[in-house]
Scaffold this motif. Structure first.
Motif, mmCIF file in Angstrom:
data_model
loop_
_atom_site.group_PDB
_atom_site.id
_atom_site.type_symbol
_atom_site.label_atom_id
_atom_site.label_comp_id
_atom_site.label_asym_id
_atom_site.label_seq_id
_atom_site.Cartn_x
_atom_site.Cartn_y
_atom_site.Cartn_z
ATOM 1 N N UNK A 86 48.344 45.968 43.633
ATOM 2 C CA UNK A 86 48.589 44.870 42.687
ATOM 3 C C UNK A 86 49.691 45.207 41.679
ATOM 4 N N UNK A 87 49.888 46.476 41.396
ATOM 5 C CA UNK A 87 50.924 46.879 40.449
ATOM 6 C C UNK A 87 52.318 46.498 40.949
ATOM 7 N N UNK A 88 52.502 46.486 42.278
ATOM 8 C CA UNK A 88 53.822 46.205 42.848
ATOM 9 C C UNK A 88 53.814 44.950 43.725
ATOM 10 N N UNK A 89 53.206 45.012 44.898
ATOM 11 C CA UNK A 89 53.285 43.910 45.852
ATOM 12 C C UNK A 89 52.146 42.915 45.792
ATOM 13 N N UNK A 90 50.958 43.358 45.359
ATOM 14 C CA UNK A 90 49.823 42.455 45.223
ATOM 15 C C UNK A 90 49.027 42.202 46.488
ATOM 16 N N UNK A 91 49.218 43.021 47.525
ATOM 17 C CA UNK A 91 48.493 42.811 48.781
ATOM 18 C C UNK A 91 47.095 43.424 48.741
ATOM 19 N N UNK A 92 46.918 44.519 47.982
ATOM 20 C CA UNK A 92 45.602 45.148 47.814
ATOM 21 C C UNK A 92 45.375 45.405 46.328
ATOM 22 N N UNK A 93 44.098 45.496 45.929
ATOM 23 C CA UNK A 93 43.773 45.725 44.519
ATOM 24 C C UNK A 93 44.261 47.105 44.091
ATOM 25 N N UNK A 94 43.888 48.120 44.870
ATOM 26 C CA UNK A 94 44.231 49.506 44.551
ATOM 27 C C UNK A 94 44.160 50.303 45.845
ATOM 28 N N UNK A 95 44.841 51.447 45.895
ATOM 29 C CA UNK A 95 44.786 52.250 47.115
ATOM 30 C C UNK A 95 43.712 53.337 47.049
ATOM 31 N N UNK A 96 42.785 53.195 46.113
ATOM 32 C CA UNK A 96 41.664 54.137 46.019
ATOM 33 C C UNK A 96 40.613 53.795 47.076
ATOM 34 N N UNK A 97 39.764 54.765 47.448
ATOM 35 C CA UNK A 97 38.715 54.500 48.446
ATOM 36 C C UNK A 97 37.723 53.425 48.029
ATOM 37 N N UNK A 98 37.604 53.153 46.740
ATOM 38 C CA UNK A 98 36.711 52.098 46.261
ATOM 39 C C UNK A 98 37.153 50.726 46.758
#
Length: 120
Positions: A81-93
């Motif tokens: 979400x910080x850049x492209x907005x396709x995923x919330x975060x790249x953490x395992x959560x």
């Protein structure tokens, strides 16, 4: 119903034979990826399964799994979400990442295909 998006990057890939970590390489790759993919009109809010597939070119060899994952860090960051907005975060959560390499489609390579599948 499960929704998914497939993004394709065709361009120069990061080098994996460097001896030391280079954060500029991640920045460069993230910017190139975002230029081709663009940004989502609305930021992601769901958990995701992200499949990153490297389609080898005619004269390329398979990379070690750890080198492949390291080379794709810029693309992973670009999806958030910080850049492209396709995923919330790249953490395992929030995201589960699967990495694949396909040599049988060399006529289509070299390229990177990213499939983002949103869980309900």
């Amino acid at each position: 119903m499960t929704e998914s998006i497939t993004l394709v990057y065709t361009g120069k890939l990061p080098r994996t034979n460097t001896l030391r970590f280079n954060p500029k390489q991640d920045f460069w790759f993230r910017e190139k990826v975002l230029k081709q993919w663009g940004k989502m009109p609305r930021a992601a809010t769901q958990k995701t399964i992200v499949t990153i597939t490297r389609v080898l070119g005619p004269r390329e060899r398979f990379w070690d799994g750890d080198n492949f994952q390291r080379a794709m860090k810029g693309a992973r960051d670009g999806l958030t979400n910080k850049y492209g907005g396709y995923i919330v975060d790249d953490s395992p959560t929030w995201s589960h990442f699967v990495y694949e390499q396909q040599g049988w489609r060399r006529h289509q390579g070299p390229r990177i295909e990213v499939t983002v599948t949103y869980e309900e």
